[in-house]
Design an enzyme around this catalytic site. Structure first.
Site, mmCIF file in Angstrom:
data_model
loop_
_atom_site.group_PDB
_atom_site.id
_atom_site.type_symbol
_atom_site.label_atom_id
_atom_site.label_comp_id
_atom_site.label_asym_id
_atom_site.label_seq_id
_atom_site.Cartn_x
_atom_site.Cartn_y
_atom_site.Cartn_z
ATOM 1 N N LYS A 211 -69.247 92.616 34.511
ATOM 2 C CA LYS A 211 -69.005 91.248 34.969
ATOM 3 C C LYS A 211 -70.074 90.334 34.360
ATOM 4 O O LYS A 211 -71.235 90.382 34.765
ATOM 5 C CB LYS A 211 -69.079 91.147 36.502
ATOM 6 N N GLY A 264 -80.782 89.664 36.933
ATOM 7 C CA GLY A 264 -80.485 88.381 37.557
ATOM 8 C C GLY A 264 -81.526 88.113 38.626
ATOM 9 O O GLY A 264 -82.652 88.627 38.550
ATOM 10 N N SER A 265 -81.134 87.367 39.638
ATOM 11 C CA SER A 265 -82.133 86.960 40.625
ATOM 12 C C SER A 265 -82.400 88.072 41.645
ATOM 13 O O SER A 265 -81.560 88.932 41.902
ATOM 14 C CB SER A 265 -81.667 85.688 41.329
ATOM 15 N N THR A 266 -83.564 87.985 42.238
ATOM 16 C CA THR A 266 -83.998 88.982 43.218
ATOM 17 C C THR A 266 -83.039 89.032 44.417
ATOM 18 O O THR A 266 -82.647 90.118 44.855
ATOM 19 C CB THR A 266 -85.433 88.639 43.680
ATOM 20 N N VAL A 268 -79.869 88.267 44.682
ATOM 21 C CA VAL A 268 -78.565 88.895 44.403
ATOM 22 C C VAL A 268 -78.724 90.407 44.289
ATOM 23 O O VAL A 268 -77.928 91.167 44.847
ATOM 24 C CB VAL A 268 -77.924 88.294 43.123
ATOM 25 N N GLU A 292 -83.336 94.368 37.003
ATOM 26 C CA GLU A 292 -84.478 93.563 36.571
ATOM 27 C C GLU A 292 -84.244 92.168 37.120
ATOM 28 O O GLU A 292 -83.188 91.581 36.884
ATOM 29 C CB GLU A 292 -84.589 93.550 35.042
ATOM 30 N N CYS A 326 -86.841 84.838 32.302
ATOM 31 C CA CYS A 326 -87.461 85.491 33.456
ATOM 32 C C CYS A 326 -88.961 85.628 33.225
ATOM 33 O O CYS A 326 -89.738 85.697 34.156
ATOM 34 C CB CYS A 326 -86.837 86.852 33.671
ATOM 35 N N GLU A 424 -90.081 80.973 42.259
ATOM 36 C CA GLU A 424 -89.446 80.907 40.940
ATOM 37 C C GLU A 424 -88.561 79.657 40.864
ATOM 38 O O GLU A 424 -87.661 79.480 41.675
ATOM 39 C CB GLU A 424 -88.574 82.153 40.689
HETATM 40 P P1 NAD Z 1 -78.011 85.283 39.188
HETATM 41 O O1 NAD Z 1 -78.635 86.271 40.102
HETATM 42 O O2 NAD Z 1 -77.534 84.009 39.759
HETATM 43 O O3 NAD Z 1 -76.755 85.942 38.458
HETATM 44 C C1 NAD Z 1 -76.830 87.193 37.811
HETATM 45 C C2 NAD Z 1 -75.450 87.826 37.830
HETATM 46 O O4 NAD Z 1 -75.109 88.137 39.189
HETATM 47 C C3 NAD Z 1 -74.341 86.917 37.301
HETATM 48 O O5 NAD Z 1 -73.389 87.697 36.626
HETATM 49 C C4 NAD Z 1 -73.763 86.338 38.575
HETATM 50 O O6 NAD Z 1 -72.416 85.929 38.433
HETATM 51 C C5 NAD Z 1 -73.869 87.510 39.526
HETATM 52 N N1 NAD Z 1 -73.934 87.128 40.945
HETATM 53 C C6 NAD Z 1 -74.377 85.965 41.472
HETATM 54 N N2 NAD Z 1 -74.274 86.011 42.810
HETATM 55 C C7 NAD Z 1 -73.774 87.220 43.122
HETATM 56 C C8 NAD Z 1 -73.449 87.876 44.348
HETATM 57 N N3 NAD Z 1 -73.656 87.278 45.514
HETATM 58 N N4 NAD Z 1 -72.947 89.122 44.279
HETATM 59 C C9 NAD Z 1 -72.775 89.730 43.109
HETATM 60 N N5 NAD Z 1 -73.054 89.176 41.918
HETATM 61 C C10 NAD Z 1 -73.559 87.941 41.924
HETATM 62 O O7 NAD Z 1 -79.050 85.045 37.987
HETATM 63 P P2 NAD Z 1 -78.902 84.088 36.734
HETATM 64 O O8 NAD Z 1 -79.006 82.679 37.213
HETATM 65 O O9 NAD Z 1 -77.754 84.458 35.874
HETATM 66 O O10 NAD Z 1 -80.227 84.479 35.940
HETATM 67 C C11 NAD Z 1 -81.464 84.005 36.343
HETATM 68 C C12 NAD Z 1 -82.244 85.039 37.121
HETATM 69 O O11 NAD Z 1 -82.278 86.240 36.371
HETATM 70 C C13 NAD Z 1 -83.696 84.634 37.320
HETATM 71 O O12 NAD Z 1 -84.085 84.984 38.627
HETATM 72 C C14 NAD Z 1 -84.429 85.458 36.283
HETATM 73 O O13 NAD Z 1 -85.787 85.698 36.585
HETATM 74 C C15 NAD Z 1 -83.616 86.706 36.269
HETATM 75 N N6 NAD Z 1 -83.780 87.450 35.013
HETATM 76 C C16 NAD Z 1 -84.566 88.555 35.025
HETATM 77 C C17 NAD Z 1 -84.763 89.277 33.863
HETATM 78 C C18 NAD Z 1 -85.629 90.507 33.858
HETATM 79 O O14 NAD Z 1 -85.569 91.258 32.894
HETATM 80 N N7 NAD Z 1 -86.414 90.740 34.886
HETATM 81 C C19 NAD Z 1 -84.148 88.859 32.672
HETATM 82 C C20 NAD Z 1 -83.331 87.733 32.702
HETATM 83 C C21 NAD Z 1 -83.148 87.042 33.896
#
Ligand code: NAD
Length: 542
Positions: A211, A264-266, A268, A292, A326, A424
């Site tokens: 996804k 993605g975010s912590t 989620v 991550e 990130c 963040e």
């Molecule tokens: P996000 O958490 O909003 O989304 C990540 C993914 O999860 C997307 O595909 C999104 O559609 C999905 N998602 C969102 N809400 C969801 C839910 N309730 N249930 C299931 N899936 C859900 O993050 P983003 O805005 O795409 O990316 C930014 C975040 O990612 C920041 O917090 C950043 O620090 C983190 N990030 C971390 C790394 C790392 O390697 N540590 C790398 C890149 C980004």
């Protein structure tokens, strides 16, 4: 065939410069023009077939939000079920493929991306995610090419890791793929992560439901096309853009769910972990949960730091890709003795930074990804303008008339626990605290304890004693630690990436440690000379 092919030794893909007159610039500009003049339809890809549900969302340019680049079809419950079925079906064949057959698919994908697909994937990343040519090149082209080439070699090294055999006994480990499917959920901010999260498990013989983030659907769809052209069999990776909560709930409820590969975010990731825990007894196997997540990445300067080097690290570390990495530096601690010189240099450089449409190559920054991000970041800046003890040193402006533009913003705070030092923001906002130079040791503690995250961090110092002290005191404050360099820009094969604490499971993308999570080893012992009777010598009469 009687052959045990060696994986070619990977080297990092050279970063193209896109300087005026270069062939890559001409080709990229042509691609940008072409992509901007058409509206693409992005289907789901399930079992190798394109699926159009008729329920679409617009994929727009963040820097020109009325411009619709594509309409992305959205998965519903029926398509998610179909994707699971396709992944399970494909597993029977793919999980049994000889490694070198699988490896060839990804090595070919790397070469396709290095050539014909390079302008396409870079162009889609620039237009759909608002990256400059350089930011797109180091992400969508170079990093993803590196992921493909290096991961295949890591897999080879894992398979070569074998136990001892002794006289009459042959022992080996069969690195089985997981029994079930892996769910890859990817973020908007790196096209390479979009490509890596589904392919790393697939390299190890797993099948995947992917996804993508809605806002990265365009570049991510080109990766699906690339993989198909490289020879990835139908159903090995199934592409299902859609409403994240509903898609996730269905996938996590399936008995064959065997793992999550998330970035993605912590919040989620924690939600997904809780859902998996709630369903645990219904799964056929314990799922692998690899995530991550967020960061609150620091720059810490010692009084011995070089002011020019530090100011440059702050600017690039905080503002490249609008701070939406990130790893982006978002809090800085500078000794009061050094701060006036650093501030002057930083503000002078910022005055030269241009923000705008990435198709205009003079711009250093584009727009933030969407309205939600724009409102969140602007909220932090507006609150900072009203707060006492906070000075807006640079920027502070935001304009969403055409695109989601936020000026690079530098805040100076008296209180090192002010919220923009701790939370963040994920945007172009750098908060600086000028600490008394005599409080170095106290500041080390402060940096370590200010935020729940521990992703990246950098120390700037010329005094080697100070570097050693920082390395020791901040050992758990960052999974990627930099000395006299900005905390962004990890390179596959050079700086395996990931952090612990609230920043993730630290399974280091772009390393052998990550790939090992996608295997479930079986130990095999073959006895060449098995015993023929049950007795032992001690049982004999004296
Ligand atoms: P996000 O958490 O909003 O989304 C990540 C993914 O999860 C997307 O595909 C999104 O559609 C999905 N998602 C969102 N809400 C969801 C839910 N309730 N249930 C299931 N899936 C859900 O993050 P983003 O805005 O795409 O990316 C930014 C975040 O990612 C920041 O917090 C950043 O620090 C983190 N990030 C971390 C790394 C790392 O390697 N540590 C790398 C890149 C980004």
């Amino acid at each position: 065939m009687n052959v045990s092919p060696k994986i070619p030794t990977p080297v990092n893909e050279p970063v193209l410069g896109y300087a005026p007159g270069s062939p890559e610039r001409v080709e990229l500009k042509r691609t940008l023009k072409d992509m901007s003049s058409r509206q693409l339809e992005i289907p789901l890809v399930i079992g190798g077939k394109e699926v159009r549900t008729g329920r679409t969302v617009d994929v727009v340019m963040p820097h020109c939000h009325r411009h619709v680049l594509a309409k992305a079809h959205q998965a519903g419950p029926a398509e998610v079920e179909a994707a699971i079925a396709a992944a399970r079906e494909a597993w029977h064949d793919w999980s049994g493929w000889a490694f070198e057959r699988r490896a060839a698919v990804f090595l070919k994908a790397a070469d396709l991306l290095a050539t014909r697909y390079r302008p396409l994937v870079n162009g889609a990343t620039m237009l759909g995610q608002s990256k400059t040519a350089h930011q797109a090149e180091i992400d969508a082209a170079c990093e993803l090419i590196d992921f493909f080439r290096f991961n295949v070699q890591y897999a080879e090294r894992i398979y070569a890791e074998q136990p001892l055999s002794v006289a009459g006994v042959w022992n080996y480990l069969d690195y089985r793929p997981l029994e079930g499917f892996v769910y890859a959920i990817t973020p908007f901010n790196f096209t390479s992560i979009g490509g890596n999260l589904p392919t790393a498990p697939a390299i190890m013989g797993n099948t995947v439901v992917w996804k993508p983030a809605g806002t990265a659907a365009l570049s991510n769809y080109f990766i699906m096309r690339l993989l198909a052209e490289a020879g990835l069999p139908p159903g090995v990776i199934n592409f299902v853009p859609g409403p994240s909560v509903q898609v996730s709930e269905r996938l996590l409820a399936d008995r064959a769910f065997a793992g999550i590969h998330f970035t993605g975010s912590t919040e989620v990731f924690q939600t997904l972990w809780k859902q998996a825990s709630a369903n645990l007894t219904s799964y056929a196997t314990y799922p692998r949960l690899v995530g991550e997540t967020g960061g609150k990445d620091f720059i810490l300067a010692h009084a011995s730091a070089d002011a020019d080097v530090l100011a440059t690290g702050m600017l690039r570390g905080a503002f490249e890709y609008q701070g939406q990495k990130c790893s982006a530096a978002s809090r800085a601690y500078v000794p009061d003795t050094l701060w006036p010189a650093v501030r002057e240099r930083l503000l002078a450089m910022l005055a030269e930074v241009k923000v705008g449409d990435p198709a205009d190559f003079r711009n250093f920054m584009g727009a933030v990804i969407d309205r939600k991000a724009f409102d969140k970041i602007r909220g932090y800046i507006d609150a900072a303008k009203r707060a006492s003890g906070v000075k807006v040193l640079y920027g502070g402006g935001a304009d969403d008339t055409d695109g989601y533009f936020i000026e690079p913003t530098v805040l100076e705070v008296q209180d090192p626990a002010y919220r923009t030092m701790c939370e963040e923001i994920f945007g172009p906002v750098l908060t600086v605290h000028a600490y008394p130079a005599t409080h170095w040791v106290e500041t080390l503690r402060l940096v370590d304890q200010t935020s729940p995250y521990a992703l990246t961090g950098a120390v700037f110092a010329q005094d080697r004693g100070a570097v050693a002290q920082a390395q020791e005191a901040l050992r758990y404050a960052a999974g990627n630690f930099y000395v006299n360099d900005k905390p962004t820009g990890a390179v596959v094969g050079q700086q395996p990436f990931g952090g612990a604490r609230a920043s993730g499971t630290n399974d280091k993308a772009g390393s052998l440690l990550n790939l090992v999570r996608w295997a479930s080893p079986r130990a095999v012992k073959e006895n060449f000379i098995p015993p023929r009777s049950f007795g032992y010598p001690f049982m004999a009469e004296a």
